[in-house]
Write a protein that holds these residues in place. Structure first.
Motif, short mmCIF file in Angstrom:
data_model
loop_
_atom_site.label_atom_id
_atom_site.label_comp_id
_atom_site.label_asym_id
_atom_site.label_seq_id
_atom_site.Cartn_x
_atom_site.Cartn_y
_atom_site.Cartn_z
N THR A 153 10.47 22.75 36.93
CA THR A 153 9.07 22.53 37.29
C THR A 153 8.56 23.53 38.31
O THR A 153 7.35 23.68 38.46
N TYR A 175 6.85 4.92 42.47
CA TYR A 175 6.08 5.42 41.33
C TYR A 175 4.86 6.24 41.72
O TYR A 175 4.03 6.53 40.87
N ILE A 216 15.06 19.55 39.05
CA ILE A 216 13.61 19.41 39.14
C ILE A 216 12.95 20.74 39.46
O ILE A 216 11.98 21.17 38.82
N THR A 262 -0.75 16.99 40.55
CA THR A 262 -0.07 16.25 41.60
C THR A 262 -0.69 16.45 42.98
O THR A 262 -0.98 15.49 43.70
N THR A 291 17.22 5.60 38.94
CA THR A 291 16.69 6.65 39.80
C THR A 291 16.86 6.26 41.26
O THR A 291 16.54 5.14 41.65
N LEU A 306 6.65 17.70 34.58
CA LEU A 306 7.45 16.64 35.16
C LEU A 306 7.75 15.52 34.17
O LEU A 306 8.62 14.69 34.40
N ASN A 307 7.01 15.47 33.08
CA ASN A 307 7.19 14.43 32.07
C ASN A 307 7.45 15.09 30.73
O ASN A 307 6.51 15.43 30.01
N GLY A 365 11.24 11.89 33.53
CA GLY A 365 9.98 11.60 34.20
C GLY A 365 9.41 10.26 33.80
O GLY A 365 9.46 9.29 34.56
N ILE A 401 9.03 15.56 43.43
CA ILE A 401 8.37 15.04 42.23
C ILE A 401 6.88 14.84 42.47
O ILE A 401 6.04 15.20 41.64
N TYR A 402 6.52 14.25 43.60
CA TYR A 402 5.13 13.91 43.86
C TYR A 402 4.42 14.94 44.73
O TYR A 402 3.35 14.68 45.28
N CYS A 407 -0.02 12.59 34.96
CA CYS A 407 1.37 12.78 35.36
C CYS A 407 2.27 11.69 34.82
O CYS A 407 3.12 11.95 34.01
N LEU A 408 2.08 10.47 35.30
CA LEU A 408 2.99 9.42 34.87
C LEU A 408 2.27 8.22 34.27
O LEU A 408 2.82 7.56 33.42
#
Length: 565
Positions: free
Chosen positions: A462, A186, A458, A491, A398, A51-52, A65, A469-470, A527-528
């Motif tokens: 992924t 986020y 996405i 995640t 976004t 994702l990143n 990401g 995403i999450y 992840c982020l």
């Protein structure tokens, strides 16, 4: 910038097989390799990061990401998640070359009339709340005191609505929404609300500490992680995904790779998501029972499969537990400029969270894109040292999007046309919350390249069902699955919003399974962003206590760990 590919060997058995070369997989692989385990990461694509990551178009690199890494603290600050984590991964802080943000804002109203500024100094946000919401400041301070003392990573915590907890301290719905907006964007897989533990994690990560970024962005982070993994002796196989998990007697017996070859592993860590992992198990079960490969379509939930979708289906194996996947996906526009955003009058804000409506609605978009709210990121606006800066200007925005719409367009021409349409709409919405730039076409004149990714993108890169995403709104904090030797990390283990996750777990003193569980506990989500770790009882390694951050097991313990349990 290309990353070197590790030399592959011909091994067909590993102590631990890790599915997915995202940041969670890389972090778990590093830690396991530190404990002497033979580890291999299997990745379907040709680049790491999940994702990143980043991609190239016409020789230009685009980050995806990662907007910023959070939990930033000044160098020399003791006892912080960032410092602890870097020691666990054996990374020098200088290797990430993090530079703090200038400032960020939460802007609400048709043109951002109500705004809260925050920086990496929490006192700035506290002063903003006191000025803009004077009647709420005492309740806000009580909420902050609760956040600071709450055990946000307890595996035994009873889930509680974050909205309900916040409303016990604040009575102004505008302030409530303004606090939730950045935390949800986020790191929330849940619509409308958050679990309070997740709220606490995100509040600490964004507000109590803050944002930072390397000049090179996500590519530098990935390069450092890959080098640490290589030095620890880990192996990775790129363009080599896992197609099926074949189970026997309640455990994973073997893994079938995309090319049809099979490997075995004592333990398996999956970082691709709970429902996605169940899909691999279900495909393996169908293949075993039928004696053929199952090639049904991507489906939302194993329990939702029907004969019309994939032919006559056998009953799902008893060890599978249907797991829902998330409804929250995004579109993001990326605009490359021939000048820094400061030249357009946008030199102060690093990240802007915006909402133009009376109430903030964090839910699956009813239309293709919900441009009422979103996140603007200006990567140039970090405090980079003199002489160090991005070579081009970047403007990213976004917004929430509808997965079903973007994946059911009739053809590629329709898809590209919709991307152009919504790129323009997202830009128009975001510009309302930035200082007016000189001239009506100044942004267009400064633009040298654009791109946009959608929920379809996405899922393509992924494998996340629903472009989520999450991940799933249902998290599995202990990482356990119905298969005894298959674990989840990343995640869908929860603790969303971390770039590096460090949690002290039970000190591993016996078998391989404990070492694997420890690695998952130590890196619940890479992840982020960075976030906090669980404090334990110091002085006793058998309890949830501290241990040397660069600990390497002694030979006797290594022998005990090598036995399976």
């Amino acid at each position: 910038m290309e990353f070197p590919v590790l030399t592959l060997n011909t091994s067909s058995h590993y102590d631990v097989a890790i599915i997915g070369a995202g940041m969670a997989g890389l972090a778990a692989g590093i830690r396991l390799a530190h404990f002497g385990k033979r580890v291999c990461i299997f990745e379907r694509h040709n680049v790491v990061g999940g994702l990143n990551s980043f991609y190239s178009i016409s020789g230009r690199k685009y980050d995806v990401g990662l907007h910023a890494m959070t939990n930033w603290v000044p160098p020399g600050t003791k006892g912080t998640p960032l410092g602890k984590l870097l020691r666990q991964l054996r990374i020098d802080r200088e290797e990430f070359a993090l530079h703090p943000q200038k400032r960020s804002r939460i802007a609400f109203g048709p043109a951002g009339e109500t705004s809260l500024t925050f920086t990496n100094d929490f006192a700035v946000l506290e002063a903003e709340v006191a000025q803009k919401f004077p009647a709420q400041i005492d309740g806000f301070r009580r909420l902050v005191a609760l956040v600071k003392t709450y055990d946000d990573v307890s595996l035994d915590a009873v889930p509680e609505s974050a909205r309900a907890v916040v409303r016990r301290h604040l009575c102004d719905p505008l302030l409530e929404d303004m606090l939730f907006c950045p935390l949800m964007y986020y790191g929330s897989a849940t619509e409308h609300d958050m679990e309070f533990g997740q709220f606490v994690i995100m509040f600490k990560a964004l507000f109590l500490e803050g944002f930072a970024r390397p000049v090179e962005g996500v590519r530098l982070v990935l390069r450092v992680l890959l080098e640490k993994y290589r030095q620890a002796g880990g192996e990775r196989r790129m363009k080599c995904g896992v197609r099926q998990i074949i189970a026997g007697a309640g455990s994973a017996d073997r893994l079938v790779l995309d090319d049809g070859t099979e490997i075995t592993a004592t333990h398996v860590i999956s970082t691709i998501g709970a429902a996605e992992t169940e899909r691999l198990c279900e495909q393996g079960a169908r293949s075993e029972e039928r004696g053929v490969e199952e090639t049904g379509p991507n489906h939302r939930n194993i329990s939702e499969l029907s004969p019309s979708a994939s032919g006559s289906l056998l009953p799902a194996p008893r060890y599978l537990r249907p797991h829902p996947f998330g409804r929250l996906s995004y579109c993001e526009t990326i605009t490359v400029l021939d000048r820094a955003p400061a030249a357009l009058g946008w030199g102060d804000d690093t990240i802007i969270f915006f909402n133009d409506s009376e109430r903030f609605s964090y839910e699956q978009s009813a239309g293709p894109v919900d441009a009422r709210s979103g996140v603007i990121c200006l990567p140039n606006n970090f405090a980079f040292p003199e002489g160090q800066a991005l070579t081009e200007g970047l403007f990213r925005c976004t917004c929430l999007a509808n997965y079903d719409y973007w994946t059911t367009l009739p053809d590629e021409a329709a898809y590209q046309a919709e991307k152009q349409r919504w790129y323009a709409d997202i830009q128009r919405s975001a510009l309302r919350f930035l200082p007016p730039h000189p001239g009506t076409d100044a942004l267009a004149q400064a633009t040298v390249a654009t791109d946009m990714f959608t929920p379809r993108t996405i899922t393509k890169f992924t494998g996340h069902f629903g472009g989520a995403i999450y991940g799933s709104p249902k998290k599995i904090r202990d990482g356990r699955t119905p298969l005894a030797n298959v674990y989840l990390a990343g995640t869908d283990q929860g603790f969303l919003g971390d770039a590096l996750r460090h949690q002290h777990g039970q000190f591993p003193r016996a078998g391989g399974a404990q070492v694997v569980r420890f690695a998952i506990k130590a890196f619940r989500l890479f992840c982020l962003r960075f976030t906090s770790w669980r404090r334990g009882v110091s002085g006793n390694p058998r309890k949830l206590g501290r241990f040397p951050p660069v600990f390497r097991p002694s030979p006797p313990r290594r022998r005990r760990w090598s036995r399976d349990t």
